[in-house]
Design an enzyme around this catalytic site. Structure first.
Site, PDB file in Angstrom:
ATOM      1  N   THR A 162      26.020  -4.779 -37.031  1.00 48.67           N
ATOM      2  CA  THR A 162      27.939  -4.323 -37.211  1.00 48.67           C
ATOM      3  C   THR A 162      28.552  -6.544 -37.517  1.00 48.67           C
ATOM      4  O   THR A 162      27.889  -7.975 -37.151  1.00 48.67           O
ATOM      5  CB  THR A 162      28.308  -4.560 -35.534  1.00 48.67           C
ATOM      6  OG1 THR A 162      27.951  -3.294 -35.560  1.00 48.67           O
ATOM      7  CG2 THR A 162      29.632  -4.895 -35.675  1.00 48.67           C
ATOM      8  N   ARG A 259      26.095  -5.129 -22.993  1.00 45.35           N
ATOM      9  CA  ARG A 259      25.366  -4.342 -22.411  1.00 45.35           C
ATOM     10  C   ARG A 259      27.236  -3.698 -21.220  1.00 45.35           C
ATOM     11  O   ARG A 259      27.574  -3.348 -21.288  1.00 45.35           O
ATOM     12  CB  ARG A 259      24.422  -3.853 -21.550  1.00 45.35           C
ATOM     13  CG  ARG A 259      23.222  -3.418 -21.938  1.00 45.35           C
ATOM     14  CD  ARG A 259      22.489  -2.639 -21.340  1.00 45.35           C
ATOM     15  NE  ARG A 259      20.969  -2.823 -22.417  1.00 45.35           N
ATOM     16  CZ  ARG A 259      20.085  -2.653 -22.630  1.00 45.35           C
ATOM     17  NH1 ARG A 259      19.620  -3.835 -21.513  1.00 45.35           N
ATOM     18  NH2 ARG A 259      19.500  -2.645 -23.779  1.00 45.35           N
ATOM     19  N   ARG A 284      54.053  18.809 -23.408  1.00 39.79           N
ATOM     20  CA  ARG A 284      53.539  20.552 -23.717  1.00 39.79           C
ATOM     21  C   ARG A 284      54.056  21.212 -23.123  1.00 39.79           C
ATOM     22  O   ARG A 284      53.594  21.111 -21.736  1.00 39.79           O
ATOM     23  CB  ARG A 284      52.379  20.501 -23.927  1.00 39.79           C
ATOM     24  CG  ARG A 284      51.683  21.695 -24.879  1.00 39.79           C
ATOM     25  CD  ARG A 284      52.083  21.819 -26.301  1.00 39.79           C
ATOM     26  NE  ARG A 284      51.668  22.691 -26.709  1.00 39.79           N
ATOM     27  CZ  ARG A 284      52.509  23.319 -27.543  1.00 39.79           C
ATOM     28  NH1 ARG A 284      53.254  22.841 -28.646  1.00 39.79           N
ATOM     29  NH2 ARG A 284      51.486  23.934 -28.631  1.00 39.79           N
ATOM     30  N   GLU A 379      23.995  -0.662 -28.175  1.00 32.47           N
ATOM     31  CA  GLU A 379      23.598  -1.677 -27.247  1.00 32.47           C
ATOM     32  C   GLU A 379      22.177  -1.297 -25.997  1.00 32.47           C
ATOM     33  O   GLU A 379      22.301  -1.659 -25.054  1.00 32.47           O
ATOM     34  CB  GLU A 379      24.470  -2.664 -26.082  1.00 32.47           C
ATOM     35  CG  GLU A 379      24.267  -4.356 -26.234  1.00 32.47           C
ATOM     36  CD  GLU A 379      25.010  -4.313 -27.606  1.00 32.47           C
ATOM     37  OE1 GLU A 379      24.752  -4.374 -28.682  1.00 32.47           O
ATOM     38  OE2 GLU A 379      26.305  -4.584 -27.148  1.00 32.47           O
ATOM     39  N   ALA A 382      21.586   5.958 -23.989  1.00 28.74           N
ATOM     40  CA  ALA A 382      21.780   6.398 -22.232  1.00 28.74           C
ATOM     41  C   ALA A 382      19.812   6.105 -21.815  1.00 28.74           C
ATOM     42  O   ALA A 382      19.746   6.246 -20.971  1.00 28.74           O
ATOM     43  CB  ALA A 382      21.953   7.975 -22.535  1.00 28.74           C
TER      44      ALA A 382
END
Ligand SMILES: Cc1cc2nc3c(=O)[nH]c(=O)nc-3n(C[C@H](O)[C@H](O)[C@H](O)COP(=O)(O)OP(=O)(O)OC[C@H]3O[C@@H](n4cnc5c(N)ncnc54)[C@H](O)[C@@H]3O)c2cc1C
Length: 401
Positions: A162, A259, A284, A379, A382
């Site tokens: 990144t 994290r 809506r 990072e 799960a």
């Protein structure tokens, strides 16, 4: 829209910083985020604004020209920014991790050289562990740094970097054999090298190539790249902390604070999804009334708001624990796991509330729907968070019988 995700006990400075950042997000980020994201365009003006606000130096100590703020302040700013556009939080997150690693582990000369310019955003940081064949299994890294006189020669290929193109300082984790004979545990024979380079693509320094941007499903605008080292020569004083063999621990320390920030990003994106969902539900109409008046939709909103609150509370708890000087790997792992899963669920519910329009690129929720999955991966996935949480629980609750 400030009823949810409140944080008790902030001081005046923290409140002022957050209110300035929120204002910036509402005025400068939200109105342009979706347009820029669809074009995969780098948000240059927004980044200049962040520099002016001092956000690149938020946690850098005042003696180096930063604001010397806490992890909590930083995480709350990230939450606000991600509420506007997650990619912008990605631009400062790797910078923050590298600055944190320098502050914690750098030599005095490395701190003096980099931190003042990082605080101004003149030097921008990226960090690189992942390779084409590995991400979760960091100990399996194959990129190598070999000592040659006063230099190290680096070879290998890195993946998923990144800010790979826009950064000028990359913390690169490599295996280094020097002083670590064959058979040394992998995590004890790794070194973080501080690699300075020109921003841009192609051969940005002899022996170092940034091939180009990876085309992603979401998280656009911010560049994610590969990094190829082919005989890249690095002076020995650019080993982070001056000693080889410490890289694995230094990177894990950086990722741990990272994290909390991914958790904060999850909180921010979920808040925005809730805001979009609750607004649309009141506009809506079906079967003669706003869809918000159907109990099924109210239940969805109730679940979404509860998840926003829970994720925020866990993120704040993890940040405060670190700020108090205590070990926070358990809390950070839990916060990252919960916030990213809840974010995905809240975004999905907001998407469903939008009916067919959620599928249209004209609606912001379409962008959020493509952004949320990144938080399940970055990072540590799960599964990796659950491994960390499980191991720590067995340490804490060791069976005595
Ligand atoms: C947009 C983006 C930006 C990124 N930016 C960076 C960056 O700046 N720097 C950087 O270094 N990396 C970066 N990454 C890489 C990221 O950290 C990895 O993708 C991530 O750690 C997962 O690694 P992997 O993709 O190799 O998946 P793998 O490790 O191959 O995992 C594949 C699947 O197997 C599961 N799995 C793996 N091991 C186990 C196990 N022991 N038990 C149970 N399940 C397991 C994983 O949870 C996952 O579901 C980025 C990734 C993306 C998508």
């Amino acid at each position: 829209m400030t009823r949810l995700a409140q944080t008790a006990g902030l001081n005046d400075v923290q409140q002022e910083i957050l209110s300035t950042v929120r204002d910036f997000v509402d005025k400068e980020i939200i109105p342009v985020a979706t347009r820029l994201e669809h074009r995969d365009e780098y948000p240059t003006e927004i980044v200049e604004g962040l520099k002016e606000l001092g956000l690149f130096g938020l946690m850098i100590p005042e003696e180096y020209g930063g604001l010397g703020e806490s992890l909590l302040t930083y995480a709350l700013c990230v939450e606000e920014i991600a509420r506007g556009w997650m990619s912008v939080s990605g631009i400062i997150n790797t910078h923050f991790i590298v600055a944190y690693m320098l502050k914690q582990h750098g030599t005095q000369e490395q701190k003096d050289t980099f931190l003042p310019r990082m605080a101004l955003g003149e030097v921008r940081g990226a960090f690189s562990m992942s390779e084409p064949a590995l991400g979760s299994d960091v100990a399996a890294i194959t990129s190598k740094g070999v000592k040659d006189g006063d230099e190290y020669v680096l070879n290998g290929q890195k993946m998923w970097l990144t800010n790979g193109g826009t950064s000028s300082l990359v913390a690169v984790l490599c295996r280094s054999d020097e002083g670590h004979p064959e058979g040394t545990a992998p995590h004890k024979s790794m070194t973080t090298f501080l690699v300075e380079k020109e921003p841009g693509f192609g051969e940005v320094r002899p022996g170092l190539t940034i091939p180009g941007k990876i085309d992603k499903m979401g998280y656009k605008g911010v560049d994610t790249t590969e990094l190829i080292m082919d005989g890249l020569r690095i002076p020995a004083n650019r080993v982070l902390g001056g000693t080889t063999g410490r890289g694995f621990y230094q990177m894990m320390d950086g990722v741990e604070v990272g994290r909390v920030n991914v958790a904060a990003r999850g909180c921010g994106v979920a808040q925005r999804a809730f805001e979009l969902g609750v607004a649309y539900a009141q506009q809506r109409h079906t079967f003669g009334k706003p869809i918000a008046q159907h109990q099924a939709i109210q239940f969805k909103l109730a679940e979404m708001a509860t998840k926003v609150e829970a994720a925020h509370a866990m993120m704040v708890n993890a940040a405060r624990k670190k700020d108090s000087g205590e070990r926070n790997d358990l809390e950070a792992g839990m916060a990252k796991y919960l916030a990213s899963e809840y974010c995905k669920e809240v975004v999905e519910d907001a998407f469903r509330i939008h009916g067919g329009y959620g599928f249209s690129k004209e609606y912001e929720i379409e962008r959020l729907y493509r952004e949320a999955p990144m938080l399940l991966i970055g990072e540590g996935t799960a599964e990796i968070q659950k491994m960390i949480i499980g191991r720590r629980l067995l340490e804490e609750y060791r069976f005595q019988g």
